[in-house]
Design a protein around this motif. Structure first.
Motif, PDB file in Angstrom:
ATOM      1  N   LEU A   2       0.863  -1.180   0.000  1.00  0.00           N
ATOM      2  CA  LEU A   2       0.000   0.000   0.000  1.00  0.00           C
ATOM      3  C   LEU A   2       0.900   1.230   0.000  1.00  0.00           C
ATOM      4  CD1 LEU A   2      -2.869   1.040   0.046  1.00  0.00           C
ATOM      5  CD2 LEU A   2      -2.825   0.911   2.543  1.00  0.00           C
ATOM      6  N   SER A   3       0.857   1.982  -1.079  1.00  0.00           N
ATOM      7  CA  SER A   3       1.734   3.141  -1.242  1.00  0.00           C
ATOM      8  C   SER A   3       1.030   4.399  -0.750  1.00  0.00           C
ATOM      9  CB  SER A   3       2.125   3.301  -2.721  1.00  0.00           C
ATOM     10  OG  SER A   3       2.980   4.412  -2.883  1.00  0.00           O
ATOM     11  N   PHE A   4       1.340   4.798   0.475  1.00  0.00           N
ATOM     12  CA  PHE A   4       0.678   5.962   1.061  1.00  0.00           C
ATOM     13  C   PHE A   4       1.045   7.265   0.348  1.00  0.00           C
ATOM     14  CE2 PHE A   4       0.777   2.863   4.560  1.00  0.00           C
ATOM     15  CZ  PHE A   4      -0.571   2.853   4.892  1.00  0.00           C
ATOM     16  N   GLY A   5       2.155   7.262  -0.374  1.00  0.00           N
ATOM     17  CA  GLY A   5       2.573   8.470  -1.082  1.00  0.00           C
ATOM     18  C   GLY A   5       2.045   8.574  -2.500  1.00  0.00           C
ATOM     19  N   ASP A   6       1.223   7.623  -2.929  1.00  0.00           N
ATOM     20  CA  ASP A   6       0.704   7.641  -4.297  1.00  0.00           C
ATOM     21  C   ASP A   6      -0.507   8.577  -4.380  1.00  0.00           C
ATOM     22  OD1 ASP A   6       0.757   5.915  -7.030  1.00  0.00           O
ATOM     23  OD2 ASP A   6      -1.300   6.424  -6.483  1.00  0.00           O
ATOM     24  N   HIS A   7      -0.389   9.606  -5.209  1.00  0.00           N
ATOM     25  CA  HIS A   7      -1.446  10.620  -5.290  1.00  0.00           C
ATOM     26  C   HIS A   7      -2.737  10.042  -5.853  1.00  0.00           C
ATOM     27  CE1 HIS A   7       1.251  13.763  -4.012  1.00  0.00           C
ATOM     28  NE2 HIS A   7       2.097  13.492  -4.988  1.00  0.00           N
TER      29      HIS A   7
END
Length: 232
Positions: free
Chosen positions: A157-162
């Motif tokens: 899960l990429s929390f920095g993906d806009h």
């Protein structure tokens, strides 16, 4: 004819998807709306990293165009081919000076053996991220995309993906936030298949759903349209 291989081939009846939908019914409604998702397999790690570095801060269409031009210059995207290609030719293909520097640095690290893509498959997610981010130009987001789209890891899960932020805020707009972002709230529910949840959120953007207004409103309209009218 060569049969196309897929890293992910998921649909509403897939057992992992069903488990996700049971844990998160609202995500389940989105899954039913979208249906089948297939993610092609990119077998070469260096090619994938090159493609990702090219695509940073670009539209999908622009990134694909530049990648194809670089491929024409190099013949095949390999570390040797990148290092052998003339800088002028690669710049003419559309690479910025910074991106060319990052790609060539990744090629040099690959040639030296400091970046050994086959061995990354044997490491856990955190160690893959650690090793990749030692290379200039490869940040955490790029490493996380590598985990998903090259290694096929299922719980990333990429929390920095806009895109994920945007799609999750859209899908869960009606839920109480409790001061936390949707991704942080839903992470526990999605484990161990966070990647599959991410694929459906990205596809919601690709399919134009996020741009079409709140999901709850769209879902209620679908239910209304599907409800038979009782004639008196």
């Amino acid at each position: 004819m060569i049969e196309l291989q897929y890293l992910f081939d998921v649909h509403p009846d897939h057992p992992h998807v069903r488990q996700l939908c049971m844990a998160d019914p609202l995500l389940g409604e989105l899954v039913q709306r979208i249906g089948h998702i297939q993610v092609p397999y990119e077998p070469d790690g260096f090619t994938y990293i090159t493609r990702t570095l090219i695509g940073q801060q670009l539209s999908i269409k622009a990134a694909r165009t530049i990648f194809l031009r670089v491929e024409q210059v190099c013949g095949t995207i390999t570390a040797d081919a990148i290092l052998a290609a003339a800088e002028e030719s690669l710049r003419s293909a559309g690479l910025s000076r910074n991106k060319l520097g990052y790609i060539r640095n990744a090629a040099e690290q690959t040639k030296l053996g400091a970046l050994h893509f086959p061995s990354l498959a044997d490491l856990d997610d955190d160690e893959v991220v650690r090793q990749l981010t030692l290379v200039k130009g490869i940040g955490r987001w790029t490493a996380e995309m590598f985990l998903i789209f090259h290694l096929g890891r299922q719980d990333v899960l990429s929390f920095g993906d806009h895109g994920l932020k945007r799609a999750s805020e859209w899908l869960y707009a009606a839920e109480a936030s409790e001061g936390r972002s949707p991704l942080h709230r839903k992470q526990a529910e999605w484990r161990p298949y966070s990647t599959i949840a991410s694929l459906y959120l990205w596809e919601a953007i690709n399919a134009g759903l996020v741009q079409s207004g709140p999901f709850i409103t769209q879902f209620k309209k679908i239910l209304h349209d599907q409800t038979p009218t009782i004639k008196k």
